[in-house]
Scaffold this motif. Structure first.
Motif, PDB file in Angstrom:
ATOM      1  N   VAL A 287       4.067   1.939   2.296  1.00 13.53           N
ATOM      2  CA  VAL A 287       5.305   2.390   1.675  1.00 13.53           C
ATOM      3  C   VAL A 287       5.109   3.863   1.328  1.00 13.53           C
ATOM      4  CG1 VAL A 287       6.789   2.167  -0.357  1.00 13.53           C
ATOM      5  CG2 VAL A 287       5.902   0.114   0.767  1.00 13.53           C
ATOM      6  N   LEU A 288       6.051   4.695   1.728  1.00 11.30           N
ATOM      7  CA  LEU A 288       5.969   6.126   1.458  1.00 11.30           C
ATOM      8  C   LEU A 288       6.504   6.422   0.061  1.00 11.30           C
ATOM      9  CD1 LEU A 288       5.409   9.025   2.476  1.00 11.30           C
ATOM     10  CD2 LEU A 288       7.771   9.050   3.330  1.00 11.30           C
ATOM     11  N   VAL A 289       5.744   7.204  -0.696  1.00 11.77           N
ATOM     12  CA  VAL A 289       6.180   7.684  -2.012  1.00 11.77           C
ATOM     13  C   VAL A 289       6.403   9.182  -1.863  1.00 11.77           C
ATOM     14  CG1 VAL A 289       5.574   7.944  -4.439  1.00 11.77           C
ATOM     15  CG2 VAL A 289       4.838   5.891  -3.181  1.00 11.77           C
ATOM     16  N   THR A 290       7.625   9.619  -2.132  1.00 11.08           N
ATOM     17  CA  THR A 290       7.988  11.004  -1.861  1.00 11.08           C
ATOM     18  C   THR A 290       8.918  11.549  -2.935  1.00 11.08           C
ATOM     19  OG1 THR A 290       8.926  12.481  -0.169  1.00 11.08           O
ATOM     20  CG2 THR A 290       9.947  10.307  -0.400  1.00 11.08           C
ATOM     21  N   ASN A 291       9.058  12.850  -2.935  1.00 13.42           N
ATOM     22  CA  ASN A 291      10.059  13.491  -3.784  1.00 13.42           C
ATOM     23  C   ASN A 291      11.064  14.259  -2.925  1.00 13.42           C
ATOM     24  OD1 ASN A 291       8.425  15.609  -3.040  1.00 13.42           O
ATOM     25  ND2 ASN A 291       7.542  15.893  -5.057  1.00 13.42           N
ATOM     26  N   ASN A 292      11.145  13.896  -1.650  1.00 10.64           N
ATOM     27  CA  ASN A 292      12.028  14.541  -0.685  1.00 10.64           C
ATOM     28  C   ASN A 292      13.378  13.817  -0.647  1.00 10.64           C
ATOM     29  OD1 ASN A 292      13.355  15.560   1.516  1.00 10.64           O
ATOM     30  ND2 ASN A 292      11.665  15.323   2.935  1.00 10.64           N
TER      31      ASN A 292
ATOM     32  N   ARG B 246       0.868  -1.180   0.000  1.00 11.95           N
ATOM     33  CA  ARG B 246       0.000   0.000   0.000  1.00 11.95           C
ATOM     34  C   ARG B 246       0.898   1.222   0.000  1.00 11.95           C
ATOM     35  NH1 ARG B 246      -3.678  -1.080   5.105  1.00 11.95           N
ATOM     36  NH2 ARG B 246      -1.620  -1.285   6.011  1.00 11.95           N
ATOM     37  N   PHE B 247       0.487   2.240  -0.748  1.00  9.98           N
ATOM     38  CA  PHE B 247       1.292   3.447  -0.894  1.00  9.98           C
ATOM     39  C   PHE B 247       0.663   4.625  -0.170  1.00  9.98           C
ATOM     40  CE2 PHE B 247       2.315   1.494  -5.198  1.00  9.98           C
ATOM     41  CZ  PHE B 247       3.591   1.083  -4.851  1.00  9.98           C
ATOM     42  N   LEU B 248       1.523   5.426   0.479  1.00 11.17           N
ATOM     43  CA  LEU B 248       1.138   6.733   1.009  1.00 11.17           C
ATOM     44  C   LEU B 248       1.948   7.765   0.238  1.00 11.17           C
ATOM     45  CD1 LEU B 248      -0.395   8.478   3.130  1.00 11.17           C
ATOM     46  CD2 LEU B 248       1.719   8.404   4.478  1.00 11.17           C
ATOM     47  N   LEU B 249       1.249   8.657  -0.474  1.00 12.78           N
ATOM     48  CA  LEU B 249       1.912   9.736  -1.193  1.00 12.78           C
ATOM     49  C   LEU B 249       2.102  10.906  -0.244  1.00 12.78           C
ATOM     50  CD1 LEU B 249      -0.223   9.734  -4.473  1.00 12.78           C
ATOM     51  CD2 LEU B 249       1.807   8.376  -3.945  1.00 12.78           C
ATOM     52  N   ASP B 250       3.292  11.473  -0.215  1.00  7.98           N
ATOM     53  CA  ASP B 250       3.470  12.632   0.660  1.00  7.98           C
ATOM     54  C   ASP B 250       2.741  13.832   0.057  1.00  7.98           C
ATOM     55  OD1 ASP B 250       5.152  14.243  -0.958  1.00  7.98           O
ATOM     56  OD2 ASP B 250       6.961  13.718   0.131  1.00  7.98           O
ATOM     57  N   GLU B 251       2.601  14.881   0.838  1.00 10.40           N
ATOM     58  CA  GLU B 251       1.766  16.006   0.434  1.00 10.40           C
ATOM     59  C   GLU B 251       2.282  16.746  -0.782  1.00 10.40           C
ATOM     60  OE1 GLU B 251       2.257  19.807   2.979  1.00 10.40           O
ATOM     61  OE2 GLU B 251       2.773  18.147   4.319  1.00 10.40           O
ATOM     62  N   ASN B 252       3.562  16.607  -1.100  1.00  8.94           N
ATOM     63  CA  ASN B 252       4.134  17.312  -2.244  1.00  8.94           C
ATOM     64  C   ASN B 252       4.090  16.514  -3.545  1.00  8.94           C
ATOM     65  OD1 ASN B 252       4.886  19.689  -0.775  1.00  8.94           O
ATOM     66  ND2 ASN B 252       6.432  18.427   0.213  1.00  8.94           N
ATOM     67  N   VAL B 253       3.563  15.309  -3.498  1.00 13.60           N
ATOM     68  CA  VAL B 253       3.384  14.516  -4.712  1.00 13.60           C
ATOM     69  C   VAL B 253       2.063  14.950  -5.341  1.00 13.60           C
ATOM     70  CG1 VAL B 253       3.039  12.186  -5.619  1.00 13.60           C
ATOM     71  CG2 VAL B 253       4.753  12.591  -3.847  1.00 13.60           C
ATOM     72  N   ALA B 254       2.098  15.270  -6.613  1.00 14.06           N
ATOM     73  CA  ALA B 254       0.909  15.779  -7.308  1.00 14.06           C
ATOM     74  C   ALA B 254      -0.257  14.791  -7.215  1.00 14.06           C
ATOM     75  CB  ALA B 254       1.241  16.055  -8.762  1.00 14.06           C
ATOM     76  N   PRO B 255      -1.465  15.292  -6.959  1.00 12.74           N
ATOM     77  CA  PRO B 255      -2.650  14.419  -6.879  1.00 12.74           C
ATOM     78  C   PRO B 255      -2.887  13.605  -8.142  1.00 12.74           C
ATOM     79  CG  PRO B 255      -3.164  16.624  -6.081  1.00 12.74           C
ATOM     80  CD  PRO B 255      -1.784  16.684  -6.668  1.00 12.74           C
ATOM     81  N   LEU B 256      -2.378  14.061  -9.268  1.00 15.40           N
ATOM     82  CA  LEU B 256      -2.533  13.331 -10.527  1.00 15.40           C
ATOM     83  C   LEU B 256      -1.976  11.913 -10.428  1.00 15.40           C
ATOM     84  CD1 LEU B 256      -3.299  13.276 -13.517  1.00 15.40           C
ATOM     85  CD2 LEU B 256      -1.075  14.297 -14.021  1.00 15.40           C
ATOM     86  N   PHE B 257      -0.933  11.718  -9.632  1.00 20.20           N
ATOM     87  CA  PHE B 257      -0.358  10.382  -9.489  1.00 20.20           C
ATOM     88  C   PHE B 257      -1.388   9.422  -8.916  1.00 20.20           C
ATOM     89  CE2 PHE B 257       3.553  12.803  -9.824  1.00 20.20           C
ATOM     90  CZ  PHE B 257       4.345  11.975 -10.605  1.00 20.20           C
ATOM     91  N   ARG B 258      -2.082   9.823  -7.872  1.00 21.04           N
ATOM     92  CA  ARG B 258      -3.077   8.939  -7.266  1.00 21.04           C
ATOM     93  C   ARG B 258      -4.222   8.680  -8.234  1.00 21.04           C
ATOM     94  NH1 ARG B 258      -5.980  10.020  -1.677  1.00 21.04           N
ATOM     95  NH2 ARG B 258      -6.540  11.912  -2.749  1.00 21.04           N
ATOM     96  N   ALA B 259      -4.673   9.727  -8.908  1.00 25.31           N
ATOM     97  CA  ALA B 259      -5.778   9.571  -9.847  1.00 25.31           C
ATOM     98  C   ALA B 259      -5.424   8.585 -10.955  1.00 25.31           C
ATOM     99  CB  ALA B 259      -6.156  10.936 -10.425  1.00 25.31           C
TER     100      ALA B 259
END
Length: 121
Positions: free
Chosen positions: A57-62, A5-18
């Protein structure tokens, strides 16, 4: 079907989840700031704890501070299902393909306590 399962951090564009939901509806993808999840502005160490406790699992751009946060998390005797670092040189489509590949071909412990930089290959 993967148990990852993925958690997108707040700076990942919402388009990725969509796009992930559109292409792989069975995939669980949540985003920081969603109701019932860590709110926007939550510090990275707290997000790592949440991911550990909830098994995401965290998905981030940090790329700058996340290695230090993970090191501190591990030094405290804690663990995390994994961190996937997005690559700004990859297109959204390439990144979506990579996340779907990871989701479909990986076991939950494959990235335990690791930061993995995309792309995998």
């Amino acid at each position: 079907m993967s148990a990852i399962r993925f958690l997108l951090d707040e700076n990942v564009a919402p388009l990725f989840r969509a796009e992930l939901a559109r292409r792989e509806p069975a995939m669980i993808v949540w985003k920081v700031g969603d109701p019932g999840l860590p709110p926007n502005g939550t510090l990275d160490p707290e997000i790592l704890c949440w991911c550990e406790e909830q098994g995401f699992v965290l998905v981030t751009n940090n790329r700058k501070s996340m290695p230090d946060h993970l090191a501190a998390h591990r030094e405290a005797g804690r663990h995390i299902p994994g961190i996937l670092e997005l690559n700004p040189k990859m297109s959204i489509g390439e990144t979506i393909d990579e996340l779907i590949l990871i989701w479909g071909a990986s076991e939950p412990d494959d990235y335990r306590d690791m930061i993995v930089y995309l792309p995998l290959s």
